[in-house]
Design an enzyme around this catalytic site. Sequence first.
Site, short mmCIF file in Angstrom:
data_model
loop_
_atom_site.label_atom_id
_atom_site.label_comp_id
_atom_site.label_asym_id
_atom_site.label_seq_id
_atom_site.Cartn_x
_atom_site.Cartn_y
_atom_site.Cartn_z
N HIS A 46 0.80 -1.23 0.00
CA HIS A 46 0.00 0.00 0.00
C HIS A 46 0.83 1.28 0.00
CE1 HIS A 46 -3.81 -1.98 0.23
NE2 HIS A 46 -3.49 -2.63 1.34
N ARG A 71 6.53 -6.63 3.33
CA ARG A 71 5.24 -7.12 2.83
C ARG A 71 5.22 -6.85 1.34
NH1 ARG A 71 -0.85 -5.52 4.32
NH2 ARG A 71 -0.22 -3.40 3.75
N GLU A 147 -7.05 -12.17 5.61
CA GLU A 147 -7.79 -10.90 5.65
C GLU A 147 -9.05 -10.92 4.80
OE1 GLU A 147 -5.04 -7.72 4.62
OE2 GLU A 147 -4.16 -8.83 2.97
C1 3PY Z 1 -4.92 -4.89 7.01
O1 3PY Z 1 -5.21 -4.64 8.18
O2 3PY Z 1 -5.74 -5.23 6.15
C2 3PY Z 1 -3.54 -4.83 6.59
O3 3PY Z 1 -3.22 -5.25 5.50
C3 3PY Z 1 -2.54 -4.21 7.53
O4 3PY Z 1 -1.64 -3.44 6.82
MG MG Z 2 -4.80 -5.66 4.20
#
Ligand code: 3PY
Ligand code: MG
Length: 253
Positions: A46, A71, A147
Site C-alpha cells: 500500500h 510485505r 484478511e
Molecule cells: C490490514 O489490516 O488489512 C492490513 O493489511 C494491515 O496493513
Molecule cells: Mg490488508
Amino acid sequence: MQPSGLKDRLMRGDTVANAWLTIPSAFAAEAVAHAGVDSVTVDMQHAPIDVATMVTMLQAVTAAPAVPLVRVGSHDPAAAMQVLDAGAMGVICPLIDTPEQAAAFVRACRYPPEGGRSWGPTRAKFAHGGYDRTVANDEILTFAMIETPSGLENLGTIAQTAGLDGLFVGPVDLSLNLTGQPVVDLDSGPLMGALEQVIEACTTHGLIPGVFASNGQEAARMHAIGFRFVTVGADAAHMTRGLSAATKELKAN
Ligand code: 3PY
Ligand code: MG
C-alpha cells in the site's frame, strides 16, 4: 550467513514488536528501526515505495538493531524472490485465500529441494555475511496474510502449508470484508471471533500468530488474545498522531 535470531525467538514463544514502514525514505526507516522494535516491515503493497527505495530502507534497517522484513504487493513469486535477494529476512504475503496460494508463496521463499526460489542473493549476501541455501531456508520467515472470508474459511488447510511459519491477520481488510467498514473494532462485531479462529489455527498447527495493530493499545490487546508477532503501528500514522498531540498540547495552554 548470519541468522537474524528472529525466527528462533518466535519459535521459542517470544513476543516480537514489529514496526511498519510506509514512508519511502531510508532516514525514516533508520529512525523507526532505532525505536526499540524487534523487526521492521517495509510495506510494498500500500505504500508508494519502489524497489530501489526499498533497498535503501532495508540497508538502513540492517544497520540498526532490528530485523528487516517486507510485505510484498502481489502473489507474483518474482516479488517475494526480489525482496529476499535485496536482503529481507522474511516476507509477508497479502490476501492469501487458498492453500494453493499459500503453497506457491512459500515455494517462492525456499530454495530447492524444499521450494523453487531461484539463486541470486545479490544484496542479501552482503547484508547477512554471505548467503547459504540451508540457513536461508531455515531462517527466512514466511507469513500468509488472512484478511478475507475465503482466507478464514480455508484457515485449516492454509495453516497446514509445508514451510509456512505464520499467519498474519490484516484486521482492516478483514473488518472491511466482515462488516463493510475498514474499521478495527475489538469490542463488538465479528472481528474478535475471527481473530480467535486464527489464533486457534496457529496453536493447532504450530504456526506463529501475527497481526497488524495501529497503535500500542491495540497491539497490547492483540497480544492479550494470543498474537506474538505484533505490529505496533506505521511510521506515518505515529508521526501524525505525535505531532497532532503536541500541537493540541501547545494550543491548550
Ligand atoms: C490490514 O489490516 O488489512 C492490513 O493489511 C494491515 O496493513
Ligand atoms: Mg490488508
